[in-house]
Scaffold this motif. Sequence first.
Motif, mmCIF file in Angstrom:
data_model
loop_
_atom_site.group_PDB
_atom_site.id
_atom_site.type_symbol
_atom_site.label_atom_id
_atom_site.label_comp_id
_atom_site.label_asym_id
_atom_site.label_seq_id
_atom_site.Cartn_x
_atom_site.Cartn_y
_atom_site.Cartn_z
ATOM 1 N N LEU A 100 -18.840 -4.190 4.021
ATOM 2 C CA LEU A 100 -17.781 -3.242 3.711
ATOM 3 C C LEU A 100 -16.420 -3.918 3.769
ATOM 4 C CD1 LEU A 100 -16.824 -0.371 3.100
ATOM 5 C CD2 LEU A 100 -16.841 0.081 5.569
ATOM 6 N N GLU A 101 -16.198 -4.773 4.774
ATOM 7 C CA GLU A 101 -14.904 -5.467 4.903
ATOM 8 C C GLU A 101 -14.680 -6.433 3.748
ATOM 9 O OE1 GLU A 101 -14.733 -5.260 9.802
ATOM 10 O OE2 GLU A 101 -15.440 -7.073 8.785
ATOM 11 N N ILE A 102 -15.744 -7.068 3.288
ATOM 12 C CA ILE A 102 -15.600 -7.966 2.131
ATOM 13 C C ILE A 102 -15.200 -7.159 0.908
ATOM 14 C CG2 ILE A 102 -16.856 -9.485 0.558
ATOM 15 C CD1 ILE A 102 -18.580 -10.348 2.943
ATOM 16 N N ILE A 103 -15.819 -5.996 0.718
ATOM 17 C CA ILE A 103 -15.501 -5.146 -0.436
ATOM 18 C C ILE A 103 -14.066 -4.624 -0.334
ATOM 19 C CG2 ILE A 103 -16.041 -2.975 -1.591
ATOM 20 C CD1 ILE A 103 -18.977 -3.432 -0.774
ATOM 21 N N LEU A 104 -13.694 -4.103 0.837
ATOM 22 C CA LEU A 104 -12.360 -3.523 0.999
ATOM 23 C C LEU A 104 -11.281 -4.595 0.925
ATOM 24 C CD1 LEU A 104 -12.986 -0.914 3.851
ATOM 25 C CD2 LEU A 104 -12.757 -0.486 1.390
ATOM 26 N N GLY A 105 -11.495 -5.739 1.570
ATOM 27 C CA GLY A 105 -10.504 -6.807 1.527
ATOM 28 C C GLY A 105 -10.305 -7.345 0.122
ATOM 29 N N THR A 106 -11.413 -7.585 -0.572
ATOM 30 C CA THR A 106 -11.319 -8.049 -1.957
ATOM 31 C C THR A 106 -10.652 -6.997 -2.837
ATOM 32 O OG1 THR A 106 -13.342 -9.358 -1.681
ATOM 33 C CG2 THR A 106 -12.643 -8.887 -3.936
ATOM 34 N N GLY A 107 -11.011 -5.736 -2.608
ATOM 35 C CA GLY A 107 -10.408 -4.657 -3.386
ATOM 36 C C GLY A 107 -8.910 -4.562 -3.171
ATOM 37 N N LEU A 108 -8.460 -4.740 -1.916
ATOM 38 C CA LEU A 108 -7.025 -4.662 -1.637
ATOM 39 C C LEU A 108 -6.272 -5.806 -2.313
ATOM 40 C CD1 LEU A 108 -4.706 -3.265 -0.224
ATOM 41 C CD2 LEU A 108 -5.219 -4.565 1.845
ATOM 42 N N ILE A 109 -6.848 -7.009 -2.291
ATOM 43 C CA ILE A 109 -6.200 -8.135 -2.969
ATOM 44 C C ILE A 109 -6.135 -7.884 -4.470
ATOM 45 C CG2 ILE A 109 -6.452 -10.579 -3.561
ATOM 46 C CD1 ILE A 109 -7.499 -11.058 -0.753
ATOM 47 N N GLY B 297 -10.811 -27.730 3.212
ATOM 48 C CA GLY B 297 -11.456 -26.694 2.413
ATOM 49 C C GLY B 297 -11.933 -25.537 3.270
ATOM 50 N N PHE B 298 -11.826 -24.316 2.747
ATOM 51 C CA PHE B 298 -12.215 -23.120 3.491
ATOM 52 C C PHE B 298 -13.050 -22.226 2.589
ATOM 53 C CE2 PHE B 298 -8.267 -24.681 5.253
ATOM 54 C CZ PHE B 298 -8.491 -24.659 6.625
ATOM 55 N N SER B 299 -13.947 -21.480 3.180
ATOM 56 C CA SER B 299 -14.771 -20.561 2.404
ATOM 57 C C SER B 299 -13.950 -19.349 1.977
ATOM 58 C CB SER B 299 -15.957 -20.090 3.236
ATOM 59 O OG SER B 299 -15.518 -19.275 4.315
ATOM 60 N N TYR B 300 -14.452 -18.641 0.960
ATOM 61 C CA TYR B 300 -13.753 -17.436 0.504
ATOM 62 C C TYR B 300 -13.666 -16.403 1.621
ATOM 63 C CZ TYR B 300 -12.845 -12.986 -1.782
ATOM 64 O OH TYR B 300 -12.317 -11.757 -2.111
ATOM 65 N N GLN B 301 -14.747 -16.254 2.391
ATOM 66 C CA GLN B 301 -14.729 -15.280 3.485
ATOM 67 C C GLN B 301 -13.689 -15.636 4.548
ATOM 68 O OE1 GLN B 301 -18.278 -13.741 5.213
ATOM 69 N NE2 GLN B 301 -19.483 -13.873 3.326
ATOM 70 N N ARG B 302 -13.472 -16.916 4.779
ATOM 71 C CA ARG B 302 -12.453 -17.355 5.750
ATOM 72 C C ARG B 302 -11.067 -16.989 5.250
ATOM 73 N NH1 ARG B 302 -8.673 -18.961 8.284
ATOM 74 N NH2 ARG B 302 -8.576 -20.693 9.774
ATOM 75 N N VAL B 303 -10.816 -17.229 3.953
ATOM 76 C CA VAL B 303 -9.525 -16.870 3.361
ATOM 77 C C VAL B 303 -9.337 -15.358 3.379
ATOM 78 C CG1 VAL B 303 -8.127 -16.941 1.261
ATOM 79 C CG2 VAL B 303 -9.520 -18.922 1.898
ATOM 80 N N LEU B 304 -10.405 -14.630 3.057
ATOM 81 C CA LEU B 304 -10.327 -13.169 3.021
ATOM 82 C C LEU B 304 -10.079 -12.608 4.411
ATOM 83 C CD1 LEU B 304 -10.608 -10.634 1.247
ATOM 84 C CD2 LEU B 304 -13.051 -10.637 1.800
ATOM 85 N N GLU B 305 -10.753 -13.151 5.416
ATOM 86 C CA GLU B 305 -10.571 -12.677 6.789
ATOM 87 C C GLU B 305 -9.129 -12.866 7.239
ATOM 88 O OE1 GLU B 305 -12.486 -13.290 11.274
ATOM 89 O OE2 GLU B 305 -13.052 -14.619 9.628
ATOM 90 N N GLN B 306 -8.576 -14.037 6.964
ATOM 91 C CA GLN B 306 -7.188 -14.272 7.354
ATOM 92 C C GLN B 306 -6.245 -13.331 6.612
ATOM 93 O OE1 GLN B 306 -5.345 -18.187 8.178
ATOM 94 N NE2 GLN B 306 -4.174 -17.846 6.296
ATOM 95 N N SER B 307 -6.502 -13.106 5.340
ATOM 96 C CA SER B 307 -5.602 -12.291 4.525
ATOM 97 C C SER B 307 -5.664 -10.818 4.895
ATOM 98 C CB SER B 307 -5.945 -12.460 3.039
ATOM 99 O OG SER B 307 -5.828 -13.809 2.646
ATOM 100 N N TYR B 308 -6.846 -10.318 5.241
ATOM 101 C CA TYR B 308 -7.044 -8.873 5.403
ATOM 102 C C TYR B 308 -7.078 -8.413 6.857
ATOM 103 C CZ TYR B 308 -9.334 -4.275 4.867
ATOM 104 O OH TYR B 308 -9.643 -2.938 4.914
ATOM 105 N N LEU B 309 -7.604 -9.237 7.752
ATOM 106 C CA LEU B 309 -7.857 -8.767 9.122
ATOM 107 C C LEU B 309 -7.045 -9.493 10.188
ATOM 108 C CD1 LEU B 309 -11.735 -8.235 9.004
ATOM 109 C CD2 LEU B 309 -9.948 -6.484 8.968
ATOM 110 N N THR B 310 -6.066 -10.292 9.800
ATOM 111 C CA THR B 310 -5.208 -10.949 10.788
ATOM 112 C C THR B 310 -3.740 -10.748 10.420
ATOM 113 O OG1 THR B 310 -4.907 -13.123 9.746
ATOM 114 C CG2 THR B 310 -6.989 -12.752 10.902
#
Length: 612
Positions: A89-98, A138-151
């Motif tokens: 759900l967090e991957i969907i919501l974070g990607t959706g917000l971006i 190099g960083f994974s997409y989930q790492r970038v998404l986590e920093q962008s959405y949940l920090t």
Amino acid sequence: MSAYHMVVAYIGTPMSDFHYPVHVFFALVVLFLASAASSRDKLTGWRRTASTLWDVLMVIISVAATAYLFLDPHYPGNRFTYVQALTPLEIILGTGLIIGLLDAARRTVGWVLVVVLLVFILYAIFGNHLPGALNHNGFSYQRVLEQSYLTQDGIWNQPIAVTANYIFIFVLLGSLLLSSGAGSFFTDLATAMTRKAMGGPAKTAVVASTFMGMLSGSSPANVVTTGSFTIPAMRKAGYRKEFAAGVEATASTGGQLTPPIMGAAAFLMVEFANIPYVEVMRVAIVPAALYFIAIYTMVHLEAHRLGLRPPVDTDGTTAIEILRQRGYLILSIVVMIALLWQGYTPTMAGFWAVISLLGLIVVLDPEVRGRFVHVVIDAMDHAPRIIAPITTACAIGGIIAGIIIMTGLGVRMAEIILSVSGGRVFLALFLTMVVAVIMGMGMPTASAYIVLAVLLAPGLTEMGVSVVAAHLFIIYCAAKSSITPPVAVASYAAAAIAGSNAWTTSLVAFKLGISAFLIPYMFVYGPGLLTYGPPLEVVRTIFTAVIGITALSIAVIGWLRYTLGVITRLVFLASSITLIYATWQTDLVGLALFGACVVAIEMKHRRGALAG
């Protein structure tokens, strides 16, 4: 949205993990609904249906992604960051917000900011394949998404904090001033002050745009507000349409640099440079004054060159009468400045400025009091429309700033500047200026400033430039992109009003605003322009800077008593450049060159008069 921010300003800012998502929620919903309403009449058939469905999807995503955070504001702080995996759900919501932010940016500021963010995201993921200074682990997409959405190092970074905590309340104050008649008040006051002057309408444009710049930090908005009146007046007075549009664009661009209510970048500077907003206002006063002195001087010289005389009929309401009738509109700004000087936060100062203005309207203005509810609702409706694009740009800027820090690009860029410039401050400043202007062409000044404050400001400070001067230097250079070809939004807006060629207007505006490229170097080399240093040193620096700006204006227009030759113009230019360096030796050289030219011109003029 306006009511929420007024309540927050009064009771105190809630925890950031609640407040920032609520602010972004409001901004995106306002933006998408307003955009849907404006496009509804432009599309037909399946295109209209598809557009409506996409708008609805964007609203749903924005609501869901932000509500997930502000409904449980303790969750981001309690989870194990970079250890606990993101849920589907967090991957969907974070990607959706971006995606929502990218679409919002596309609608409001164009594709450039969209492309820039996508490039930085790709850089974060695939930077380990790049050579040299650009290489990182190099960083994974989930790492970038986590920093962008949940920090707090992504969307909810400093830029959004400034937008939610400070900028909105000042935008609301400016909107309330405009809806209560401050726009016409300042225009009428400027007209009264310049009515009898040589080339009065153009000087009215400069003065009116100066006043309007104190209320709105948006260059295109200033152009549209004052230009609809000043550009036709300049055309009627005898100015070329390109010159008239260029004057308005250049003067309006100064609004981002003019205290007390400056552009969004100035509020961001509070956080990035770690100084109070009242300090930002103080250091910005003299450079802003120099900017408008330069434009006013060029307009004055152009009026004399064209032989434009004041109109025969100069009767009208005097400035004193206008101030007596509607001068109360200035008092709310005085209240704001007084509270800031007393140590109140910008949020609280802005809140009481709004309250004082509402009170003054009720007590002192029967005409506006009669439509009080309409004025208030209009301001509360207008402010969110203004802040929504700024919020979008700041959210994207926060993601970019987080990626720059995460990949270590900022440190390496500072090293690159030091290396390429060879430790020479002037060359480092020039490279920074070029990058700032280029980035400012494709994105709002605030977005360009966020990126450059992280990338380039550290390199300048390492070379000995003061923190305040380095950040203000970047703001000036990024702001000038509004009148710098090929992408010059303020020039394009003015050209549309004047019916002039957009490219030609941009070139004229660039020429009239060339002082903006000189002034930043002046305050870097002469801290006295930022009112730092002993009083005598400050006075000397300001005096020589005024002479330098005047010399530059004469060189650009090419007229003083008569049309100047190339050699004389070059000497004036040399005088202005020499006065950049705030030392006694260079100042004496610059003053000597200026004085020699002025004396020679005056003597030639008197000989011509005697011969005639």
